[in-house]
Each structure stands twice: as structure tokens, then as C-alpha cells.
Design a protein around this motif. Structure first.
Motif, mmCIF file in Angstrom:
data_model
loop_
_atom_site.group_PDB
_atom_site.id
_atom_site.type_symbol
_atom_site.label_atom_id
_atom_site.label_comp_id
_atom_site.label_asym_id
_atom_site.label_seq_id
_atom_site.Cartn_x
_atom_site.Cartn_y
_atom_site.Cartn_z
ATOM 1 N N HIS A 156 1.204 -1.316 -0.032
ATOM 2 C CA HIS A 156 0.232 0.151 0.122
ATOM 3 C C HIS A 156 0.896 0.941 -0.144
ATOM 4 C CE1 HIS A 156 -2.587 3.339 1.968
ATOM 5 N NE2 HIS A 156 -3.753 2.851 0.859
ATOM 6 N N LYS A 157 1.815 1.231 1.141
ATOM 7 C CA LYS A 157 3.250 1.772 0.869
ATOM 8 C C LYS A 157 3.695 3.159 -1.044
ATOM 9 C CE LYS A 157 7.086 4.334 3.427
ATOM 10 N NZ LYS A 157 8.066 4.152 4.491
ATOM 11 N N GLY A 216 -3.085 6.449 -11.248
ATOM 12 C CA GLY A 216 -2.849 8.509 -11.041
ATOM 13 C C GLY A 216 -2.981 9.255 -12.298
ATOM 14 N N ILE A 231 1.191 7.678 -6.895
ATOM 15 C CA ILE A 231 -0.200 7.487 -6.987
ATOM 16 C C ILE A 231 -1.040 9.028 -6.512
ATOM 17 C CG2 ILE A 231 -1.817 6.551 -5.211
ATOM 18 C CD1 ILE A 231 -3.956 6.216 -7.480
ATOM 19 N N LEU A 232 -0.003 9.573 -5.100
ATOM 20 C CA LEU A 232 -0.844 10.570 -4.014
ATOM 21 C C LEU A 232 -0.343 11.642 -4.673
ATOM 22 C CD1 LEU A 232 -0.570 9.884 -0.219
ATOM 23 C CD2 LEU A 232 -2.328 10.353 -1.543
ATOM 24 N N ALA A 236 -3.519 13.463 -5.211
ATOM 25 C CA ALA A 236 -3.701 14.560 -4.286
ATOM 26 C C ALA A 236 -3.007 15.758 -4.782
ATOM 27 C CB ALA A 236 -2.704 13.880 -2.614
ATOM 28 N N ASN A 280 0.209 1.588 -10.457
ATOM 29 C CA ASN A 280 0.617 2.422 -9.572
ATOM 30 C C ASN A 280 0.608 3.876 -10.498
ATOM 31 O OD1 ASN A 280 2.432 1.981 -9.699
ATOM 32 N ND2 ASN A 280 2.777 2.394 -7.695
ATOM 33 N N TRP A 320 1.823 1.949 -3.545
ATOM 34 C CA TRP A 320 0.669 2.607 -4.430
ATOM 35 C C TRP A 320 0.774 3.700 -4.171
ATOM 36 C CZ3 TRP A 320 -2.246 0.483 -8.618
ATOM 37 C CH2 TRP A 320 -3.454 1.343 -8.430
ATOM 38 N N GLN A 321 1.110 4.071 -2.996
ATOM 39 C CA GLN A 321 0.333 5.633 -2.276
ATOM 40 C C GLN A 321 1.594 6.637 -3.381
ATOM 41 O OE1 GLN A 321 -2.904 5.915 -1.697
ATOM 42 N NE2 GLN A 321 -2.328 6.777 -0.027
ATOM 43 N N ARG A 322 2.709 6.150 -2.765
ATOM 44 C CA ARG A 322 3.856 6.911 -3.571
ATOM 45 C C ARG A 322 3.806 7.400 -4.604
ATOM 46 N NH1 ARG A 322 8.775 3.373 -2.728
ATOM 47 N NH2 ARG A 322 8.238 3.883 -0.735
#
Length: 203
Positions: free
Chosen positions: A7-8, A55, A14-15, A19, A51, A10-12
Motif C-alpha cells: 500500500h505504501k 494516477g 499515485i498521491l 492529491a 500505480n 501504491w501511495q508513493r
């Protein structure tokens, strides 16, 4: 690979796309233009970058959303850009692998700047489809046989495009692509349809 991604991780990737773009969308409501530099991986996908591709797909959707509500928005789905960025700085092996896995052509920096200039001059698009500009998808014959895009029915029309480009006598060189620019512009701006000068728009 998606099944091994955390998950980390993925977030790195896509955020910054999701965001970061949403911050601009929500908190800067009165911009004259809104340009997002996305990637063709949002269209073609990429085996080991789900990921990043997700995005970019989000940015494509946001451009269409803003256009539907009469707000300025243009998203440029770019491939590798010559002379700048990761691919330009990488060695020959990396560039060859990117070309093989993405199935893309390289976009000259000058052409990318023309696309950005066009997006600044024409920030309001008449239809959501016009707010997304996809670049660098290779001709069908240029795709390797083991590429997923060659087996994906969505890209079957590339065969038609290859035939059309060949019958029009257009070569996939910078000069040939300039001629393709002209044909695209003529289709979008029929004779007598307005007094705008040719803007170098590229699809």
C-alpha cells in the motif's frame, strides 16, 4: 507487479498525481488555464507501473470533468520526451527497454512545448474528448509481437491508422509528422470555418 505491491508503494506513486492535482482543482478555482502532464501509460497500461498508470488515468478523467463543467482543462498524455527526463538521462539499454515495453515513439521537446502553448492559448475545450491529448502511440507495425497493446482489441484501429498514414505518403520522421500536424489541423478547422492561424496542434 500489482500482486506484490505494498500500500505504501501504491501511495508513493499515485498521491502526487491525485492529491496534488486535486489541491489545485479545489483551491485555485479561477485559473486562466489548467494543464496536466500525464502519461500514455494511463491509456496503454504498464505491466510494472499500475500505480503510476492509475494516477495518470485520474488526471485524464479530471480534465474531462472540468471541461464538462465549462472550466479550463487540458491533459497531455505524454510518452518519453527527448533530451529531458528519466528516459533521456538513462543509458541505451534503458531507452530500448522503455521503447519495447511502452510501444511508444519519442516526443521531441519542441513538440511538447508546442502542445503546452496550444493548451495555454485554448484552455476551454468544447467537448470533454477534446481536453485529452494522447501522444507517442507507435504505429501498429512498430509494436513488438509480445506487447500487450498488440493483443488488445482497443488498439486494433492502429492498423487502420498505419494504412492511412502510408497511403497519405506520410513518413514517421519529424518532417512527416509536421505534415500529419497539418492534416489534423485541416480536419479540425475546415476552410472558411474561422480566421485562426495554424497553431501547431498535435494529436
Amino acid at each position: 507487479m500489482l500482486e506484490r505491491i505494498t500500500h505504501k508503494q501504491w501511495q508513493r506513486a499515485i498521491l502526487p498525481k491525485v492529491a496534488g492535482t486535486m489541491n489545485l482543482h479545489r483551491h485555485l478555482p479561477s485559473l486562466d488555464f489548467f494543464i496536466m502532464l500525464s502519461s500514455m501509460t494511463g491509456i496503454t497500461g504498464h505491466v510494472s507501473q499500475a500505480n503510476y498508470a492509475a494516477g495518470n488515468t485520474f488526471q485524464d478523467a479530471l480534465a474531462r470533468h472540468r471541461t464538462a463543467y465549462g472550466k479550463p482543462a487540458v491533459v497531455l498524455d505524454l510518452g518519453p520526451v527527448s533530451s529531458v527526463g528519466f528516459v533521456a538521462q538513462a543509458d541505451d539499454d534503458v531507452r530500448a527497454r522503455v521503447a519495447r515495453t511502452l510501444g511508444s515513439t519519442v516526443l521531441p521537446l519542441s513538440r511538447m512545448l508546442r502542445l503546452i502553448g496550444e493548451a495555454i492559448r485554448h484552455p476551454l475545450r468544447g467537448h470533454p474528448d477534446d481536453s485529452q491529448v494522447v501522444t507517442c502511440i507507435a504505429l501498429y507495425d512498430g509494436l513488438s509481437d509480445d506487447m500487450a497493446a498488440k493483443r488488445d482489441r482497443r488498439f486494433g484501429t492502429l492498423q487502420v491508422g498505419t494504412a492511412a498514414v502510408g497511403s497519405a505518403g506520410i513518413k514517421t520522421t519529424p518532417a512527416g509528422m509536421d505534415r500529419l500536424d497539418e492534416l489534423v489541423y485541416e480536419l479540425a478547422h475546415p476552410a472558411g470555418g474561422g480566421n485562426e492561424s495554424r497553431s501547431g496542434e498535435l494529436v
